[in-house]
Scaffold this active site. Structure first.
Site, PDB file in Angstrom:
ATOM      1  N   GLY A 181      -9.328  -8.471  14.235  1.00  0.00           N
ATOM      2  CA  GLY A 181      -9.532  -7.139  14.783  1.00  0.00           C
ATOM      3  C   GLY A 181     -10.865  -6.593  14.323  1.00  0.00           C
ATOM      4  N   LYS A 218      -2.664 -11.260   6.471  1.00  0.00           N
ATOM      5  CA  LYS A 218      -3.537 -10.252   7.078  1.00  0.00           C
ATOM      6  C   LYS A 218      -4.527  -9.809   6.007  1.00  0.00           C
ATOM      7  CE  LYS A 218      -0.089  -8.425  10.274  1.00  0.00           C
ATOM      8  NZ  LYS A 218       0.557  -7.189  10.772  1.00  0.00           N
ATOM      9  N   PHE A 268     -11.582  -4.602  11.829  1.00  0.00           N
ATOM     10  CA  PHE A 268     -11.818  -4.511  10.387  1.00  0.00           C
ATOM     11  C   PHE A 268     -11.105  -5.605   9.587  1.00  0.00           C
ATOM     12  CE2 PHE A 268     -12.195  -0.062  11.884  1.00  0.00           C
ATOM     13  CZ  PHE A 268     -13.523   0.140  11.578  1.00  0.00           C
ATOM     14  N   GLY A 269     -10.461  -6.545  10.250  1.00  0.00           N
ATOM     15  CA  GLY A 269      -9.750  -7.559   9.486  1.00  0.00           C
ATOM     16  C   GLY A 269      -9.384  -8.757  10.326  1.00  0.00           C
ATOM     17  N   GLU A 270      -8.697  -9.694   9.684  1.00  0.00           N
ATOM     18  CA  GLU A 270      -8.334 -10.946  10.320  1.00  0.00           C
ATOM     19  C   GLU A 270      -6.913 -11.328   9.928  1.00  0.00           C
ATOM     20  OE1 GLU A 270     -11.272 -13.583   8.785  1.00  0.00           O
ATOM     21  OE2 GLU A 270     -12.828 -12.975  10.202  1.00  0.00           O
ATOM     22  N   LEU A 318      -5.691 -17.098  12.904  1.00  0.00           N
ATOM     23  CA  LEU A 318      -4.803 -16.804  14.018  1.00  0.00           C
ATOM     24  C   LEU A 318      -5.378 -15.741  14.929  1.00  0.00           C
ATOM     25  CD1 LEU A 318      -1.339 -16.754  12.201  1.00  0.00           C
ATOM     26  CD2 LEU A 318      -2.333 -18.598  13.561  1.00  0.00           C
ATOM     27  N   GLY A 319      -6.125 -14.812  14.385  1.00  0.00           N
ATOM     28  CA  GLY A 319      -6.689 -13.738  15.191  1.00  0.00           C
ATOM     29  C   GLY A 319      -7.501 -12.799  14.333  1.00  0.00           C
ATOM     30  N   ASP A 334       4.941  -3.492  20.980  1.00  0.00           N
ATOM     31  CA  ASP A 334       4.355  -4.718  21.542  1.00  0.00           C
ATOM     32  C   ASP A 334       5.375  -5.851  21.494  1.00  0.00           C
ATOM     33  OD1 ASP A 334       2.521  -6.404  22.692  1.00  0.00           O
ATOM     34  OD2 ASP A 334       1.452  -6.836  20.830  1.00  0.00           O
TER      35      ASP A 334
END
Length: 878
Positions: free
Chosen positions: A593, A629, A595-597, A590-591, A733
């Site tokens: 960053g 996550k 340091f992670g996904e 899905l996305g 957000d």
């Protein structure tokens, strides 16, 4: 030196990609950059209504261009504009003849014809095949039409259309940006149908191609490969509305093209150019037999009447069977000179799909004597092409060298290269400055402008003058009555310094103690200062230490929770149960960053694992979808602490309208947290694919939602945010992309919209690091770095606006990111220049009034989430 020059050219190429969302600059009708001689017409009524008077917002002559006589339905009168060069045209604006309240002629509709050479004219049609655009409804209001698709052209004709005999007049502005590629046509095989079992049929044709279709080939035109729309990872998902699956891609099946195993395309350019590279955006969903091309060979033709040069440039790609993401593949062209290029793209699998093709070149064509050519093309292990340059010479190798001329020649070459490096550096610097200061017209923030968008078309209305007064005097533009007013461009580096900004904004000169206002992450009730102190004690600045932490380690949003520390977080602090990670089956990413996904997974046996009282809905025996996550194993210790903090935050949340943490996998690396995911996806995607419920939607089986559904969604979001506010949690957000739906339209507020590439355009990158959802953020969050429940209320107002526009457009869609930030400065000054979002046509007036209260400049004037919930709940049928 040559390597350094090549690196600079490649950096320049990366900046050269057209983005239709930002390519919206006025091309010069209003400000006279387009000269009178470049504006012609088929006829004119009087000398004073000639084509030279067809300039938007100007009242010269008799106020507009008017074709001679009454316009009949069968007439084809036109206004023609020569833009002077190839242009990527994205927007057309029109007005009627107002003439200081003495005129009332306008075109209710018009067509658009265009030509790249002034000889061959083409008719523009939208993506659904409609050629007529909505025009004006009165003589003074501007109507701005987005061109979907945009066009590449030099000459434009506006042709007014009428159903009755009438008099028409027009004023015009065109918007776009220069077409630097120089490409004027491409030829290729027609796209094909893909009929995979278990999936929708995908039509991979070039539906907007404006050339000739003959013998299953496309000739002499441009289309979707140059419209600036980049296809998504899943080729069945489109960026356009009301189109078919596969629309964004042009695709071919290997065995349908005979035994050749490649797709051959030809490209023709406006002039001879030195080409540095070719960029192809290609799909790579290998699970469905789609891959990027395995290799490509390109031949060059210096003139159209010449033959193809025998020596080609070849490039082999590195195939990727692990990452299914679509991507750009850059093919170096080694500064070969050509006016036409032929390329063969070789298949790596059953299917090959392209969504965009662009070329990077130098304006200066180097003489043949110093052209670098390629003699061989071995491939390195990294997949880049190793080239052996040679210099073409005129003299025979048996002749002795001319020792007298050699130093002069070398000196000339070095001088030319140095000059090129300096010129390219200046170009890059100018592009950087333009991006920083945003040279787009900022008139929109200097006038009192009302912006609204029609709910059922691409027509935008800018009501520049007020409604004409009943007296004989026409509307006047208010003058700037404050000679000391200075606009603050918040992207300028000097404004990163609060002391400097205090000098620019006199309102901030009376500074109070920062601690009195609790800047940063705090629940609004914690602050004890007065409204005047809170908004005038801190200088607006990018509070980067706060804003960077807005993004979590997996790229998702991080809730702000006062007083929660991570110094002693361990496994024993985590109340969620440990789930066997081998029972998580990967579906898609899905996305991600730093340091992670974030992954979408199926969780086998999860309802049984959670036991009685599980928050999971009844799945009717179907597998459970969850969002996982995952922290990368090489993450820093700070990232691990942040990840554990996020787990602890999530474990405290228990509300029917908030995504819940279900379980974790933290006994070994990589650390994982498993949260709910809803089968209907996010609210933004759900609403954008639907229309408001009507007899038409029922008759045609069009997916729809009712006004009651929209109100019910609004109440649920307010309920979830009321719960977060009760815990002093600040979301930071809130948007429709962060609201998920199940099949019963139950909404749960999530936090990982920020990590998803699908919504990357909703976030503005600051200082190359943090990403901000600026179109949803309160002014104090952008200027002060102050995130509170009150700033969440502001975002809730924008979220309501999204819901009642059915997510058909981005908030402040007419403003660039930089102009949005500048608009926050207007909210701060509160001098009446700020631009608000328009009232959606579907929105009841009382609800829009509630939105406006959410966007109040001062925190005490904004409602609480408890108040919002109580105000919205009576509108829903219980």
């Amino acid at each position: 030196m040559h390597l350094f020059l090549l690196l600079i050219l490649q950096a320049t190429a990366a900046l050269g990609q057209i983005d239709p969302a930002h390519c919206r600059y006025a091309l010069g009708m209003e400000d006279r950059r387009i000269k009178d001689d470049d504006i012609t017409a088929s006829s004119q009524w009087y000398e004073t209504t000639g084509p030279q008077y067809a300039r938007l917002n100007r009242e010269e002559g008799d106020g507009a261009w008017c074709p001679e006589g009454q316009l009949e339905p069968s007439d084809s009168q036109y206004l023609q504009v020569d833009l002077g060069r190839l242009t990527f045209l994205t927007v057309v604006g029109t007005q009627g003849r107002y003439a200081r309240n003495s005129g009332n002629e306008f075109a209710r509709a018009y067509r658009l014809n265009y030509s790249r050479d002034g000889l061959l004219w083409k008719s523009w049609k939208n993506r659904l095949g409609n050629a007529v655009m909505e025009g004006n409804k009165n003589a003074y209001t501007s109507v701005i039409n987005d061109l979907h698709p945009p066009i590449i052209t030099r000459y434009v004709r506006l042709i007014p259309v009428t159903k009755l005999s009438t008099t028409v007049c027009m004023r015009v502005e065109l918007y776009g940006c220069p077409w630097e590629d120089g490409l004027i046509s491409y030829s290729a095989p027609e796209g094909q149908l893909m009929m995979p079992p278990g999936y929708p049929i995908a039509s991979l044709n070039d539906s907007t191609y404006d050339g000739v279709h003959e013998r299953r080939r496309l000739f002499g035109g441009m289309g979707q490969l140059t419209d600036g729309v980049i296809g998504q990872d899943d080729f069945l998902v489109t960026r356009q509305y009301h189109v078919w699956p596969g629309y964004d891609y042009l695709g071919w099946r290997n065995d349908s093209l005979g035994t050749q195993g490649y797709v051959e395309m030809e490209f023709v350019f406006d002039r001879q150019r030195n080409f540095t590279s070719l960029k192809v955006h290609s799909n790579n969903m290998f699970s469905r037999g789609v891959k990027i091309f395995s290799s490509v060979s390109c031949w060059f033709k210096p003139r159209l009447i010449a033959g193809w040069e025998a020596e080609s440039v070849a490039f082999k790609t590195v195939l990727d069977d692990r990452n299914p993401s679509a991507r750009y593949v850059t093919v170096p062209l080694n500064r070969r000179t050509a006016k036409s290029i032929r390329c063969r793209f070789y298949f790596a699998d059953v299917w090959m799909m392209f969504s965009e093709i662009s070329f990077q070149s130098e304006d200066t064509v180097l003489p043949t004597q110093i052209t670098l050519e390629v003699t061989s093309t071995p491939v390195t292990e990294e997949g880049t092409m190793a080239t052996t340059p040679k210099t073409a010479v005129n003299a025979s190798t048996s002749d002795p060298p001319d020792d007298g001329n050699t130093p002069i020649l070398i000196g000339c070459l070095v001088t030319i290269i140095l000059l090129l490096v300096i010129i390219i550096f200046l170009i890059l610097w100018c592009q950087y400055v333009c991006k920083v200061l945003e040279k787009a017209p900022r008139r929109i923030l200097d006038e009192e402008v009302t912006v609204r968008l029609s709910s059922c078309s691409d027509t935008i209305i800018l009501q520049t003058p007020p409604v004409p007064p009943r007296s004989g005097h026409g509307p006047t533009v208010p003058a700037n009555t404050d000679p000391h007013y200075e606009r603050v461009f918040l992207l300028d580096p000097q404004y990163q310094n609060p002391a400097v900004l205090r000098n620019k904004l006199p309102e901030l000169s009376q500074s109070a103690e920062a601690s009195a206002c609790g800047g940063g992450y705090a629940e609004p009730d914690v602050t004890q200062c007065t409204p005047h102190q809170c908004f005038h004690s801190n200088a607006p600045h990018y509070a980067e230490t706060d804003i960077v932490r807005l993004q979590g380690v997996t790229g998702s949003n991080m809730y702000a929770v006062p007083a929660l520390t991570v110094d002693s977080l361990t496994r024993k602090d985590i109340s969620a149960a440990e789930f066997p990670r081998q029972q998580l089956i990967f579906r898609e990413k899905l996305g991600e960053g730093q340091f992670g996904e974030v992954h979408l997974c199926e969780a086998e046996g999860l309802p049984e694992f959670l036991g009685e009282g599980s928050p999971l809905p009844d799945r009717d025996g179907r597998s459970v979808l969850v969002a996982v996550k995952q922290l990368r194993a090489d993450a820093t210790s700070q990232a691990r602490n942040d990840f554990l903090k996020e787990i602890k935050i999530m474990s405290r949340l228990n509300d029917p309208n908030i995504i819940r943490l279900l379980c974790v996998c933290v006994s070994s690396d990589p650390l994982c947290m498993v949260t709910e995911y809803m089968e209907n996806g996010d609210l933004n995607m759900f609403l954008s694919q639907r229309e408001i419920e009507s007899t038409l939607t029922h008759a045609n089986n069009i997916p729809s939602v009712s006004l009651s559904d929209l109100l019910h969604m609004s109440v649920q979001i307010s309920s979830g945010m009321k719960y977060l506010a009760s815990l002093n949690f600040v979301h930071r957000d809130l948007a429709t992309r962060n609201c998920l739906l199940d099949r019963r339209l139950t909404i749960k507020i999530a936090d990982f919209g920020m990590s998803r590439n699908l919504y990357s355009s909703d976030y503005y990158r600051i200082q190359g690091r943090a990403v901000l959802p600026i179109r949803w953020m309160a002014w104090e969050s952008i200027l002060l770095g102050k995130f509170t429940t009150a700033s969440d209320v502001w975002a809730f107002g924008v979220t309501l606006w999204e819901i009642f526009t059915l997510c058909k457009e981005q908030p402040y869609s007419l403003l660039s990111d930089e102009q949005v930030i500048e608009n926050t400065g207007e909210f701060f000054r509160n001098q009446g220049r700020q631009i608000f979002l328009y009232a959606p046509p579907l929105c009841p007036p009382s609800l829009f009034e509630l939105m406006m209260r959410c966007w109040s400049r001062d925190i005490p004037d904004r409602p609480t989430f408890e108040g919002l919930y109580q105000a919205l709940r009576p509108h829903v049928n219980q």
